[in-house]
Design a protein around this motif. Sequence first.
Motif, mmCIF file in Angstrom:
data_model
loop_
_atom_site.group_PDB
_atom_site.id
_atom_site.type_symbol
_atom_site.label_atom_id
_atom_site.label_comp_id
_atom_site.label_asym_id
_atom_site.label_seq_id
_atom_site.Cartn_x
_atom_site.Cartn_y
_atom_site.Cartn_z
ATOM 1 N N LEU A 54 48.593 63.797 15.901
ATOM 2 C CA LEU A 54 47.596 62.278 16.099
ATOM 3 C C LEU A 54 46.913 62.063 17.693
ATOM 4 O O LEU A 54 47.760 61.511 18.223
ATOM 5 N N LEU A 55 45.348 61.626 17.704
ATOM 6 C CA LEU A 55 44.989 61.138 18.804
ATOM 7 C C LEU A 55 43.924 60.421 18.658
ATOM 8 O O LEU A 55 43.280 60.752 17.864
ATOM 9 N N LEU A 56 43.833 59.258 19.801
ATOM 10 C CA LEU A 56 42.711 58.322 18.947
ATOM 11 C C LEU A 56 42.275 57.697 20.110
ATOM 12 O O LEU A 56 43.359 57.680 21.549
ATOM 13 N N SER A 57 41.094 57.481 20.188
ATOM 14 C CA SER A 57 40.725 57.569 21.527
ATOM 15 C C SER A 57 39.164 55.739 21.444
ATOM 16 O O SER A 57 38.608 55.481 20.279
ATOM 17 N N ASP A 58 39.235 55.102 22.587
ATOM 18 C CA ASP A 58 38.287 53.674 22.490
ATOM 19 C C ASP A 58 37.136 54.262 23.740
ATOM 20 O O ASP A 58 36.018 53.240 23.556
ATOM 21 N N LEU A 67 45.478 71.154 19.005
ATOM 22 C CA LEU A 67 45.536 69.711 19.111
ATOM 23 C C LEU A 67 43.572 69.728 19.744
ATOM 24 O O LEU A 67 43.332 69.011 19.807
ATOM 25 N N LEU A 68 44.054 70.414 20.765
ATOM 26 C CA LEU A 68 43.347 70.405 22.536
ATOM 27 C C LEU A 68 41.609 70.536 21.911
ATOM 28 O O LEU A 68 40.385 70.662 21.869
ATOM 29 N N GLN A 69 42.252 71.572 20.494
ATOM 30 C CA GLN A 69 40.809 72.824 20.034
ATOM 31 C C GLN A 69 39.903 71.876 18.191
ATOM 32 O O GLN A 69 39.451 72.107 17.984
ATOM 33 N N ALA A 88 43.070 64.927 14.661
ATOM 34 C CA ALA A 88 44.664 65.315 14.027
ATOM 35 C C ALA A 88 44.192 66.507 14.131
ATOM 36 O O ALA A 88 44.079 67.354 13.992
ATOM 37 N N TRP A 89 46.484 66.674 13.797
ATOM 38 C CA TRP A 89 46.154 67.842 13.537
ATOM 39 C C TRP A 89 47.706 68.188 11.886
ATOM 40 O O TRP A 89 48.358 67.284 12.637
ATOM 41 N N PHE A 90 47.512 68.178 11.444
ATOM 42 C CA PHE A 90 48.989 68.195 10.145
ATOM 43 C C PHE A 90 49.337 69.935 10.030
ATOM 44 O O PHE A 90 48.645 70.420 9.253
ATOM 45 N N GLY A 91 51.057 69.901 10.158
ATOM 46 C CA GLY A 91 51.075 71.076 9.473
ATOM 47 C C GLY A 91 52.260 71.359 8.287
ATOM 48 O O GLY A 91 52.626 69.643 8.194
ATOM 49 N N ASP A 92 53.253 72.592 8.315
ATOM 50 C CA ASP A 92 54.372 71.777 7.648
ATOM 51 C C ASP A 92 55.622 71.078 7.648
ATOM 52 O O ASP A 92 56.775 70.803 7.122
ATOM 53 N N ALA A 93 55.650 70.692 8.731
ATOM 54 C CA ALA A 93 57.219 70.097 9.205
ATOM 55 C C ALA A 93 56.112 69.025 10.504
ATOM 56 O O ALA A 93 57.302 68.912 11.469
#
Length: 252
Positions: free
Chosen positions: A40-44, A11-13, A31-36
């Motif tokens: 999700l990271l959000l910021s204002d 996620l950092l990368q 965001a990152w989505f894997g098989d399992a």
Amino acid sequence: MENFKDLESILLQQPWTSVCFAESTTLMVKAWFGDAGYALLLSDLSNMWYETADTEVIQQRSKELNKRLTAHVSSFLNHLNTLICPLLEGEKNSSTSFSCQLSSSMLTLHVKSELSGLPFYWDFHCLAVPLEMMSQHLVRPLMAMSLVLQCQARELASLLYQKDAEIEDYRESGAVLSRERLKTEPFKEESFLQTFQNQILPQACHLGEGQLFTSNLKELYIAVTREQARTTCKRHREGTVFPDPEGSIAHC
């Protein structure tokens, strides 16, 4: 699902992308989505929120929100991936709607779409991150990026001075321009910086449009975070990195 150390590094990368979820809600997202599972990271830019979900969480939430839908967790993950990832590429789907409820401690991102011809609903429940995580994903990379860009600007200024010296040598040798419109004045760094600060800087500081990361800056962010991850891993192997009292460090 990947273990927490791998997930944090992955996620950092991921680069930040500015996404407009509503008329007055523009957030920076990665965001990152894997098989399992997913992260999700959000910021204002004042707050940052984070959620990770594994198969158990996804299965339970899907039962609560989509009682008419029966599908494997991988199907829900794949569908969420097709909804979120186009947003990160600047694409919008008219058949999908997003809305946000946020406070300093929590952000809920509501998604409404369709899956297999039936209504599909999803809620991302993101909690406020510790300051260390905000520093890791935003402050430290941006500080490093500013230093890289400063070094780049100095190198470019040095090249311009060299080019000016080369052009002056041609002139002293009797060379003349065949097209007068190509003539340039010698580069003066101080004058250039003053003009830049007066004309370009005000535009760059206007964040209202949400265009915080251009494609080139995304590439630089990825390069910086990868280098920081390598440095952290090296220090960890050498035994010089220890968890802080809350256990929040950059993992490799």
